[in-house]
Design a protein around this motif. Structure first.
Motif, short mmCIF file in Angstrom:
data_model
loop_
_atom_site.label_atom_id
_atom_site.label_comp_id
_atom_site.label_asym_id
_atom_site.label_seq_id
_atom_site.Cartn_x
_atom_site.Cartn_y
_atom_site.Cartn_z
N LEU A 7 0.78 -1.36 0.19
CA LEU A 7 0.19 -0.22 -0.08
C LEU A 7 0.79 1.21 -0.01
N PHE A 8 2.02 1.43 0.70
CA PHE A 8 2.94 2.21 0.67
C PHE A 8 3.36 2.64 -0.86
N VAL A 9 3.69 1.43 -1.44
CA VAL A 9 4.47 1.76 -2.73
C VAL A 9 3.36 2.21 -3.64
N VAL A 10 2.06 1.68 -3.59
CA VAL A 10 0.91 2.22 -4.39
C VAL A 10 0.73 3.70 -4.18
N SER A 11 0.87 4.11 -2.87
CA SER A 11 0.72 5.61 -2.74
C SER A 11 1.82 6.27 -2.97
N LEU A 12 2.96 6.06 -3.21
CA LEU A 12 4.14 6.52 -3.49
C LEU A 12 3.85 6.96 -5.08
N ALA A 13 3.61 5.73 -5.75
CA ALA A 13 3.37 5.99 -7.03
C ALA A 13 2.21 6.80 -7.63
N GLY A 14 1.13 6.77 -6.83
CA GLY A 14 -0.06 7.61 -7.30
C GLY A 14 0.39 8.89 -6.87
N MET A 15 0.98 9.33 -5.84
CA MET A 15 1.29 10.79 -5.45
C MET A 15 2.11 11.13 -6.45
N ALA A 16 3.18 10.31 -7.05
CA ALA A 16 4.14 10.81 -8.09
C ALA A 16 3.34 11.17 -9.41
N PHE A 51 -2.93 10.68 -1.54
CA PHE A 51 -1.74 9.69 -1.76
C PHE A 51 -0.66 10.14 -0.64
N ALA A 52 -0.32 11.22 -0.36
CA ALA A 52 0.52 11.70 0.63
C ALA A 52 0.12 11.38 1.89
N VAL A 53 -1.30 11.28 2.29
CA VAL A 53 -1.47 10.90 3.51
C VAL A 53 -1.57 9.45 3.88
N GLY A 54 -1.87 8.70 2.59
CA GLY A 54 -1.66 7.27 2.71
C GLY A 54 -0.23 6.79 2.76
N TYR A 57 0.55 7.04 6.42
CA TYR A 57 -0.25 6.31 7.33
C TYR A 57 0.53 4.76 6.97
N TRP A 58 0.89 4.35 5.94
CA TRP A 58 1.29 3.08 5.53
C TRP A 58 2.92 3.04 5.39
N ARG A 59 3.48 3.73 5.78
CA ARG A 59 5.02 3.76 5.83
C ARG A 59 5.53 2.75 6.67
N PRO A 60 6.46 2.04 6.09
CA PRO A 60 7.12 0.69 6.84
C PRO A 60 7.88 1.25 7.99
#
Length: 68
Positions: A7-16, A51-54, A57-60
């Motif tokens: 979920l962190f990786v998906v949020s990172l890609a979505g934000m980018a 996506f930034a909030v995600g 929230y889901w950072r490892p």
């Protein structure tokens, strides 16, 4: 643990992607002859924030207990 990382990786890609598209659309607001697409820019800005909030929230976790 793996789900949170995914979920962190998906949020990172979505934000980018949403932030990059937002940066490309910002100059259209300042063109003298055309009306800007305020809804599109607003939606992209909201997506980037979500996506930034995600990502926050889901950072490892950064625990270093694996070293011994």
């Amino acid at each position: 643990m793996m789900k949170e990382t995914w979920l962190f990786v998906v949020s990172l890609a979505g934000m980018a992607v949403s932030a990059a598209a937002l940066m490309l659309l910002i100059p259209s607001l300042f063109d003298s002859g055309e009306q800007g697409d305020f809804w599109g820019i607003g939606v992209l800005a909201c997506l980037a924030v979500v996506f930034a909030v995600g990502m926050l929230y889901w950072r490892p976790s950064t625990s270093s207990s694996e070293g011994g």
